[in-house]
Design a protein around this motif. Sequence first.
Motif, mmCIF file in Angstrom:
data_model
loop_
_atom_site.group_PDB
_atom_site.id
_atom_site.type_symbol
_atom_site.label_atom_id
_atom_site.label_comp_id
_atom_site.label_asym_id
_atom_site.label_seq_id
_atom_site.Cartn_x
_atom_site.Cartn_y
_atom_site.Cartn_z
ATOM 1 N N LEU A 18 0.806 -1.215 0.000
ATOM 2 C CA LEU A 18 0.000 0.000 0.000
ATOM 3 C C LEU A 18 0.842 1.268 0.000
ATOM 4 O O LEU A 18 0.321 2.356 -0.201
ATOM 5 C CB LEU A 18 -0.955 0.001 1.196
ATOM 6 N N ASP A 19 2.133 1.139 0.214
ATOM 7 C CA ASP A 19 3.028 2.292 0.182
ATOM 8 C C ASP A 19 3.663 2.483 -1.198
ATOM 9 O O ASP A 19 4.441 3.412 -1.400
ATOM 10 C CB ASP A 19 4.107 2.160 1.252
ATOM 11 N N SER A 20 3.318 1.625 -2.119
ATOM 12 C CA SER A 20 3.869 1.702 -3.471
ATOM 13 C C SER A 20 3.318 2.908 -4.226
ATOM 14 O O SER A 20 2.151 3.276 -4.073
ATOM 15 C CB SER A 20 3.525 0.427 -4.242
ATOM 16 N N ASP A 21 4.156 3.522 -5.032
ATOM 17 C CA ASP A 21 3.706 4.598 -5.918
ATOM 18 C C ASP A 21 3.106 4.035 -7.197
ATOM 19 O O ASP A 21 2.677 4.793 -8.066
ATOM 20 C CB ASP A 21 4.869 5.524 -6.264
ATOM 21 N N PHE A 22 3.111 2.707 -7.319
ATOM 22 C CA PHE A 22 2.552 2.044 -8.499
ATOM 23 C C PHE A 22 1.565 0.967 -8.063
ATOM 24 O O PHE A 22 1.557 -0.137 -8.582
ATOM 25 C CB PHE A 22 3.671 1.438 -9.349
ATOM 26 N N LEU A 23 0.727 1.314 -7.095
ATOM 27 C CA LEU A 23 -0.233 0.371 -6.529
ATOM 28 C C LEU A 23 -1.140 -0.208 -7.609
ATOM 29 O O LEU A 23 -1.434 -1.401 -7.613
ATOM 30 C CB LEU A 23 -1.065 1.064 -5.447
ATOM 31 N N PHE A 24 -1.553 0.618 -8.553
ATOM 32 C CA PHE A 24 -2.452 0.163 -9.619
ATOM 33 C C PHE A 24 -1.882 -1.052 -10.345
ATOM 34 O O PHE A 24 -2.616 -1.980 -10.687
ATOM 35 C CB PHE A 24 -2.706 1.305 -10.615
ATOM 36 N N ALA A 25 -0.579 -1.062 -10.559
ATOM 37 C CA ALA A 25 0.072 -2.161 -11.276
ATOM 38 C C ALA A 25 0.028 -3.467 -10.493
ATOM 39 O O ALA A 25 0.113 -4.545 -11.081
ATOM 40 C CB ALA A 25 1.512 -1.794 -11.603
ATOM 41 N N GLU A 26 -0.117 -3.385 -9.187
ATOM 42 C CA GLU A 26 -0.143 -4.585 -8.342
ATOM 43 C C GLU A 26 -1.538 -5.191 -8.213
ATOM 44 O O GLU A 26 -1.680 -6.300 -7.726
ATOM 45 C CB GLU A 26 0.347 -4.240 -6.928
ATOM 46 N N LEU A 27 -2.556 -4.444 -8.610
ATOM 47 C CA LEU A 27 -3.934 -4.865 -8.368
ATOM 48 C C LEU A 27 -4.540 -5.566 -9.577
ATOM 49 O O LEU A 27 -4.423 -5.086 -10.700
ATOM 50 C CB LEU A 27 -4.794 -3.647 -8.008
ATOM 51 N N SER A 28 -5.203 -6.670 -9.314
ATOM 52 C CA SER A 28 -5.952 -7.362 -10.365
ATOM 53 C C SER A 28 -7.316 -6.690 -10.505
ATOM 54 O O SER A 28 -7.711 -5.861 -9.675
ATOM 55 C CB SER A 28 -6.139 -8.834 -9.993
ATOM 56 N N SER A 29 -8.048 -7.067 -11.520
ATOM 57 C CA SER A 29 -9.391 -6.502 -11.691
ATOM 58 C C SER A 29 -10.289 -6.883 -10.516
ATOM 59 O O SER A 29 -11.126 -6.086 -10.083
ATOM 60 C CB SER A 29 -10.010 -6.945 -13.014
ATOM 61 N N LEU A 30 -10.102 -8.074 -9.977
ATOM 62 C CA LEU A 30 -10.875 -8.491 -8.806
ATOM 63 C C LEU A 30 -10.507 -7.639 -7.593
ATOM 64 O O LEU A 30 -11.382 -7.234 -6.821
ATOM 65 C CB LEU A 30 -10.644 -9.972 -8.503
ATOM 66 N N ASP A 31 -9.218 -7.345 -7.413
ATOM 67 C CA ASP A 31 -8.777 -6.483 -6.317
ATOM 68 C C ASP A 31 -9.440 -5.110 -6.418
ATOM 69 O O ASP A 31 -9.937 -4.570 -5.426
ATOM 70 C CB ASP A 31 -7.258 -6.288 -6.330
ATOM 71 N N ILE A 32 -9.443 -4.552 -7.609
ATOM 72 C CA ILE A 32 -10.014 -3.218 -7.811
ATOM 73 C C ILE A 32 -11.514 -3.231 -7.548
ATOM 74 O O ILE A 32 -12.051 -2.330 -6.893
ATOM 75 C CB ILE A 32 -9.682 -2.695 -9.218
ATOM 76 N N THR A 33 -12.196 -4.259 -8.016
ATOM 77 C CA THR A 33 -13.633 -4.383 -7.758
ATOM 78 C C THR A 33 -13.901 -4.477 -6.265
ATOM 79 O O THR A 33 -14.824 -3.837 -5.746
ATOM 80 C CB THR A 33 -14.205 -5.615 -8.490
ATOM 81 N N THR A 34 -13.082 -5.246 -5.564
ATOM 82 C CA THR A 34 -13.222 -5.387 -4.111
ATOM 83 C C THR A 34 -13.032 -4.045 -3.415
ATOM 84 O O THR A 34 -13.822 -3.660 -2.543
ATOM 85 C CB THR A 34 -12.206 -6.420 -3.572
ATOM 86 N N VAL A 35 -11.989 -3.315 -3.804
ATOM 87 C CA VAL A 35 -11.722 -1.999 -3.225
ATOM 88 C C VAL A 35 -12.915 -1.071 -3.456
ATOM 89 O O VAL A 35 -13.380 -0.382 -2.533
ATOM 90 C CB VAL A 35 -10.434 -1.389 -3.820
ATOM 91 N N MET A 36 -13.427 -1.056 -4.666
ATOM 92 C CA MET A 36 -14.560 -0.191 -4.993
ATOM 93 C C MET A 36 -15.791 -0.532 -4.144
ATOM 94 O O MET A 36 -16.451 0.359 -3.620
ATOM 95 C CB MET A 36 -14.890 -0.288 -6.477
#
Length: 75
Positions: A18-36
Amino acid sequence: MKQRIRAILEDALPLADLDSDFLFAELSSLDITTVMMLLSEEYHITLDSTDVTPKNFMSLDAIVNLVKGKMEAEG
């Protein structure tokens, strides 16, 4: 707010840096959906596919800014 969002994301995404400046690159589509889903429920905001941009998910600070912006727009 940042600490609460960090706690939510740490629970949901234990392997993400979570401290990465490139967090988006680490997230899958499922991760992003979960976050949303989690942030929509926690802050009573509407997040949709147009909000999923590298800019909005680039870092924890970017996610916090997205939530704040949505709260102001919808509040």
